[in-house]
Write an enzyme that holds these catalytic residues in place. Structure first.
Site, PDB file in Angstrom:
ATOM      1  N   GLY A   1       1.069  -0.843   0.193  1.00 45.31           N
ATOM      2  CA  GLY A   1       0.294   0.145   0.413  1.00 45.31           C
ATOM      3  C   GLY A   1       0.254   1.289   0.131  1.00 45.31           C
ATOM      4  O   GLY A   1       2.226   1.218  -0.009  1.00 45.31           O
TER       5      GLY A   1
ATOM      6  N   ARG B   1      -5.425   3.117  18.706  1.00 50.18           N
ATOM      7  CA  ARG B   1      -4.891   4.364  18.869  1.00 50.18           C
ATOM      8  C   ARG B   1      -5.965   4.476  20.910  1.00 50.18           C
ATOM      9  O   ARG B   1      -5.167   5.244  21.405  1.00 50.18           O
ATOM     10  CB  ARG B   1      -5.342   5.544  18.488  1.00 50.18           C
ATOM     11  CG  ARG B   1      -4.251   5.156  16.705  1.00 50.18           C
ATOM     12  CD  ARG B   1      -4.805   6.944  16.324  1.00 50.18           C
ATOM     13  NE  ARG B   1      -3.797   6.734  15.304  1.00 50.18           N
ATOM     14  CZ  ARG B   1      -4.647   7.118  13.986  1.00 50.18           C
ATOM     15  NH1 ARG B   1      -5.866   8.088  13.638  1.00 50.18           N
ATOM     16  NH2 ARG B   1      -3.288   7.131  12.893  1.00 50.18           N
TER      17      ARG B   1
ATOM     18  N   CYS C   1      -2.380  11.786  11.052  1.00 51.05           N
ATOM     19  CA  CYS C   1      -1.643  12.687  10.742  1.00 51.05           C
ATOM     20  C   CYS C   1      -2.092  13.932  10.951  1.00 51.05           C
ATOM     21  O   CYS C   1      -1.241  15.041  10.964  1.00 51.05           O
ATOM     22  CB  CYS C   1      -1.349  12.336   9.284  1.00 51.05           C
ATOM     23  SG  CYS C   1      -2.540  12.353   8.721  1.00 51.05           S
TER      24      CYS C   1
ATOM     25  N   GLN D   1      -5.860  19.370   3.868  1.00 48.40           N
ATOM     26  CA  GLN D   1      -5.209  18.707   4.015  1.00 48.40           C
ATOM     27  C   GLN D   1      -4.463  17.958   2.901  1.00 48.40           C
ATOM     28  O   GLN D   1      -5.509  18.179   1.514  1.00 48.40           O
ATOM     29  CB  GLN D   1      -5.532  17.575   4.607  1.00 48.40           C
ATOM     30  CG  GLN D   1      -6.183  17.710   6.020  1.00 48.40           C
ATOM     31  CD  GLN D   1      -6.640  16.825   7.055  1.00 48.40           C
ATOM     32  OE1 GLN D   1      -7.129  17.616   7.687  1.00 48.40           O
ATOM     33  NE2 GLN D   1      -6.122  15.984   7.031  1.00 48.40           N
TER      34      GLN D   1
ATOM     35  N   SER E   1      -2.397  12.398  -0.453  1.00 45.26           N
ATOM     36  CA  SER E   1      -1.837  11.373   0.126  1.00 45.26           C
ATOM     37  C   SER E   1      -1.612  10.930   1.144  1.00 45.26           C
ATOM     38  O   SER E   1      -1.966   9.149   1.320  1.00 45.26           O
ATOM     39  CB  SER E   1       0.028  11.871  -0.090  1.00 45.26           C
ATOM     40  OG  SER E   1       0.630  12.815   0.943  1.00 45.26           O
TER      41      SER E   1
ATOM     42  N   LYS F   1     -10.781  11.893  14.811  1.00 42.71           N
ATOM     43  CA  LYS F   1      -9.609  12.105  15.585  1.00 42.71           C
ATOM     44  C   LYS F   1      -8.943  13.752  15.548  1.00 42.71           C
ATOM     45  O   LYS F   1      -8.019  13.452  16.450  1.00 42.71           O
ATOM     46  CB  LYS F   1      -8.665  10.969  14.657  1.00 42.71           C
ATOM     47  CG  LYS F   1      -9.057   9.839  13.637  1.00 42.71           C
ATOM     48  CD  LYS F   1      -9.230   9.291  12.767  1.00 42.71           C
ATOM     49  CE  LYS F   1      -9.351   8.201  12.070  1.00 42.71           C
ATOM     50  NZ  LYS F   1      -8.619   8.071  10.775  1.00 42.71           N
TER      51      LYS F   1
ATOM     52  N   ARG G   1     -10.265  19.182   2.543  1.00 37.97           N
ATOM     53  CA  ARG G   1      -8.849  18.323   1.625  1.00 37.97           C
ATOM     54  C   ARG G   1      -8.817  19.215   0.246  1.00 37.97           C
ATOM     55  O   ARG G   1     -10.090  19.470  -0.317  1.00 37.97           O
ATOM     56  CB  ARG G   1      -9.683  17.120   0.406  1.00 37.97           C
ATOM     57  CG  ARG G   1      -8.610  15.852  -0.170  1.00 37.97           C
ATOM     58  CD  ARG G   1      -7.735  15.433   0.866  1.00 37.97           C
ATOM     59  NE  ARG G   1      -8.608  13.808   1.153  1.00 37.97           N
ATOM     60  CZ  ARG G   1      -7.688  14.132   2.260  1.00 37.97           C
ATOM     61  NH1 ARG G   1      -5.896  13.676   2.853  1.00 37.97           N
ATOM     62  NH2 ARG G   1      -8.071  13.010   3.137  1.00 37.97           N
TER      63      ARG G   1
ATOM     64  N   HIS H   1       0.008  18.930   5.306  1.00 37.27           N
ATOM     65  CA  HIS H   1      -1.204  19.013   5.848  1.00 37.27           C
ATOM     66  C   HIS H   1      -1.224  20.568   6.386  1.00 37.27           C
ATOM     67  O   HIS H   1      -0.349  21.255   6.792  1.00 37.27           O
ATOM     68  CB  HIS H   1      -1.501  18.423   7.153  1.00 37.27           C
ATOM     69  CG  HIS H   1      -2.256  17.357   6.392  1.00 37.27           C
ATOM     70  ND1 HIS H   1      -2.628  16.964   4.883  1.00 37.27           N
ATOM     71  CD2 HIS H   1      -2.548  16.157   7.282  1.00 37.27           C
ATOM     72  CE1 HIS H   1      -2.783  15.445   5.284  1.00 37.27           C
ATOM     73  NE2 HIS H   1      -2.881  14.921   5.948  1.00 37.27           N
TER      74      HIS H   1
ATOM     75  N   THR I   1       2.878  12.599   5.265  1.00 38.42           N
ATOM     76  CA  THR I   1       3.259  11.051   5.135  1.00 38.42           C
ATOM     77  C   THR I   1       4.983  10.721   5.683  1.00 38.42           C
ATOM     78  O   THR I   1       5.428   9.787   5.663  1.00 38.42           O
ATOM     79  CB  THR I   1       3.112  10.802   3.316  1.00 38.42           C
ATOM     80  OG1 THR I   1       4.147  11.867   2.661  1.00 38.42           O
ATOM     81  CG2 THR I   1       1.692  10.860   2.861  1.00 38.42           C
TER      82      THR I   1
END
Lengths: 364, 364, 364, 364
Positions: free
Chosen positions: A13, A117, A157, A185, A188, A214, A245, A252, A342
């Site tokens: 992935g 988490r 992230c 954001q 990716s 989150k 996005r 980000h 990333t």
């Protein structure tokens, strides 16, 4: 020093590929094991990712000759690697079970997934902030009856853009009461193929499924304290997030407004905040972890920064880059923050976690 | 009804071009006069914008045969048009002086420029909100000794995304105390050539010069009340804005968090807010002004809307399109709002102002 | 005139949605039947496309109350519509069989799919070029023993940018021997989600699966002649195509170099070519078909046109827009051509085919 | 080895900034002198580029303390640097005169500008191809009466994508008769601010002023031979180019169709061509020049490559990356080629030229 053998779960992935690329010349770790879905198992790695290698031009030489194993079979990893990075892409419950299965086999799991988490005795690490949460791992092992195995995770992230600067302020005696955050954001973050180009040309999308929850919740665990082998969540700051996005590959950005939990006359000035950020350093810097940024927080003076393409690679993609700190007419201050989603926000953040664990003897 | 002759000042710039395009088949107004800088004066309009016609494929036929005049010479417009739209691009002081000079000649000026927004007796109109501010025009004329001429302006484009929904709430008895706003603004707002493509590929820019100040201040004048021939500014809501530029052609998006100025038990529910927005209508709708949207506020139920490319043309580009209304953990509610920055936010907003002025007899 | 009831197969996909949007106010046709995969069958249309309505802000009112039917059951369409538009997305063999099944039930199929493009007695129509190919439908019906049903198709979208201009030259006595073509194609051609945004930000992709073969071959059938109830393919021009994907929403651009099949002294001058294009008109224009462009070929004099965003909507998205015609140092001339891939190149092209069929009595 | 002091003319522009960035850790050269327009002269370099530093996050430390000098005064550079890189942005005639003035002062000029490309005794270098053209420098010096100074230039960036592969074929005995080329060029090639974002969102522009002429003509000089101290241009290949601008930051792509100047039975097969490219190496590789790619030509087997974002940095941005080599129905073969326009195609190409000159003793 000889490099430690490591595995990557979910190796085909996008996040898995990033681990492989970022570990290419790592001084401590060497990828010797790659695992993915049964569909890929048995194929040479290059064949398994055919036409889908996304990270730079070429697959690292080390990994070119590895055969992909079935990630659902933890026993296959025994003897092949000292620990694994988990970049699994499955349902949450499956990931949770599978990560536990690896740990049960004595293989520590440094995970990028969100499944664990909120597991009480699993630390959700940003090494500059909550390295003390490593203390719960002993409890975790004990609770499960695991010997060498355990699970440690990293947060989402979107948080990475501002959690270190916020923590630096709290630690300097300026607790933060509440914040409104709007993120812009990069695509990716959605993996591959992820977001359709039809949605990202002449457009933005003001929604990312699950992201706001989150963003709002995870900071309280990260800022929590270890009590009796468990993490007690912090009670502030209260965060209200809107996540969008935008057509950016990596990086980000967050627009942050915040209020301090202090009487007016104790609130820090702009200059005091800048000083706190400039001087902030923590355990990863002290330990000189290979992936740790020398400066975890970098402030840019220009009026139009930070910008994703220009600033995301600051400090190897591990810095929080901040700009535009100014007074807020509604709260106390506002600023714009950026981090590489990333690198700091995913694979390289996971690698930094592993470096911290290694330095602290968790892989001995 | 015969169409009224109108002029466009700054006719060769991007906003000027938009006026010309949007007036192409207007039922009330007909462009008979175009003026620009001395450099363009004397040329046929198509020649003056050569290779720089930005709005759709072709220049409207009506305007193809007009000769561009020198915008610095108001007398040239006498007898050629009943009023002018000002899309001048010069220094603020020059624009202010020039708009006054047109008014002094008896030519009303409906302006898109920011120069006169803070002139005390100049109304800054959003027709759905503050049509009552037209009352200051009489004072303006008297003060200057003008007979038929006057100046009316429109506010900055960034406000248009949320001012009507905010006003609808206030009018319904839900005053707003404070708001944090982060905008994601389209490149067309910067004119042409405006923002470099080098800054808008794989990037966003978290800064637009002067935009945050306008966004924060202008709403207080718009929501003001006329007292003794002057506009008294409102004292709330307090707005804290962060304005960013994103790779979108048209359509400004705003992420808004807001707090009502009400005791907890009087605050509106999500359902009550939706009802207020759904039912909101105002004078432009009542007067059936040609450019007025039937529904000034359009709420989208989908979780990922509004989006610029999909929603900007709602109601001919004149609606505020809202989505994602939900509880805010820091304030009371938050939502995402969108409007077409070059239609509602610029030229078509200016045309709506002119329609209101016409309907109210200001061009008789 | 009463509108004819029509159906849309594959109604929930991107092309199906476009048919529905473009037929919204069609003077001849009215969508009364929508069919898609069994998964969507039984749902109201808006529910079936939930959060996936891609074409403008809203689903047309006409279609909001239609229940999606199973496209695999042609009998369900009997009595509900006079003919169907096929925007099926399945394997080629399945589409071929299913389109035949509709025809066998007496329901003509006007198809956007490529499955039947090379079926010998199926016309592949660009109405301005090969309306005479309608003559093979009689043969098709006879061969299959169909009474009212038949299949007619349209060619690939990439051809539409230059086939009409090429045909205009051939028809004017300037046969074309060979051409090199490089296309820059929009992402909407790949459907939804189609191309990943990760591939279309700061990037182009120099490959589109199967596209070059179609681009090279289909023109020979389109330019063919009907002989004994069958289409005999033309033998020239020989085309060599390279097809690339670029970050554009709608509008395919082609860079074309071509050589005439004429002795030097018979080759047309630039002026002669421009004259041919300017004067070109054909049967759809003569019949005043509702979707036919008044000018099928539009030449732009500006040195930097055609451009997708500015020119794709020329003549309702049905024109071939050409620019930059100039001498070629290798062949004879070169130029840049553009057409709207989802209007002329897909749904509206299909609608124009249906209009031609209607005008010629094929739905009587 | 001690590093040679070098200067950069036009140091504040985009190409000048790239020279400064790329020379940051150069093993042979050290930037000790920066010059720009009189407007910048006297300012510290960081101040002169304030908010306009475009290349990565930060200005290299070496250059942070340099004061910008007036580029119009060659004498100021005396003693400060051994030679200069010219990234001047002025009129052609001015550049030509100014580069000559530096040479006259004894300061060699390695230029990125187009002004001197067609000066008869100025070599237009691609080191892998025409290093033998260095021989005309002696003639150039003699003709002007210059002692140490001279001018050497590099060709246009658009050529770099395919000139080395074409040359490799010619050198291997497969001369190329003619080619059609369509380029898809990155926005960085237009400098800053360069192309407006309004033209590069949901759009491409099929025109770049002057680019096609350069693309068609320059290859003939590059492939020329030195005769009697002068460069005799080659007579083939004949090139027909169409140059387009696409929304890509860095990396020019070219779609190339070519015909060999050979009888059918002598033409190379696909395999033979691939072998020629794979084995190609030249003087810069032999001399191990610091910026020379190990493999000047890199072929990618994947069907959808090369792609700008993925492949532009191959071999430090100095490789020609090729893919999709296949038979052409019109000519012999076609392929897609890519190179990094601001590395190989501009600043790093200029640095490679300087390295060649250094290695050959031209700066001794």
């Amino acid at each position: 020093m000889e490099r430690i053998n490591v595995g990557v779960l979910g190796a085909t992935g996008m996040v898995g590929q990033r681990y492989i690329k970022l570990l290419e010349n790592h001084p401590w770790f060497k990828v010797t094991y790659v695992a993915a879905s049964p569909r890929s198992a048995g194929k040479l790695y290059p064949e398994a990712v055919k036409n889908r290698w996304l990270i730079g031009a070429d697959i690292p030489d080390d990994v070119k000759n590895l055969t992909v194993q079935d990630a659902n079979e933890p026993k296959l990893a025994l003897g092949k690697c000292r620990f694994v990075f988990s970049a699994l892409e499955m349902g949450k419950d499956e990931i949770k079970a599978l990560e536990a299965a690896y740990a049960a086999e004595g293989i520590p799991v440094v995970s990028n997934a969100s499944a664990n988490r909120w597991t009480e005795d699993v630390p959700m690490l940003i090494p500059e902030i909550n390295y003390s949460h490593l203390d719960v791992i002993a409890e975790q092992k004990k609770h499960h009856g695991w010997d060498k195995g355990f699970v440690a995770v990293k947060p989402n992230c979107s948080l990475q853009t501002y959690m270190i600067p916020i923590f630096a302020l709290i630690k300097a005696g300026y607790p933060v009461k509440r914040m409104t955050v709007t993120t812009l954001q990069a695509v990716s973050g959605a993996g591959y193929p992820g977001v359709s180009s039809f949605d990202m040309i002449d457009n933005i999308v003001p929604f990312i499924g699950g992201e706001e929850e989150k963003t709002e919740k995870e900071c309280l665990k990260i800022l929590g304290t270890v009590q009796n082998g468990k993490i007690e969540n912090a009670s502030e700051p209260v965060v209200s997030a809107t996540c969008t996005r935008v057509p950016v590959i990596d990086g980000h950005t967050a627009s942050v407004n915040l209020e301090f939990d202090l009487p007016e006359d104790k609130k820090p000035s702009i200059e005091q905040i800048l000083k706190v950020w400039e001087e902030f350093t923590s355990l990863p810097q002290e330990l000189k972890l290979p992936s740790a940024p020398e400066h975890p927080i970098v402030y840019r003076e220009e009026e139009n920064r930070p910008q994703p393409r220009r600033d995301r690679d600051t400090e190897k993609g591990m810095a929080c880059v901040i700009g535009r700190l100014r007074k807020c007419s509604v709260f106390d201050v506002k600023f714009v923050a950026l981090s590489h989603n990333t690198k700091r926000g995913a694979a390289l953040g996971g690698i930094l976690n592993a470096e911290l664990l290694k330095a602290k003897g968790f892989f001995d």
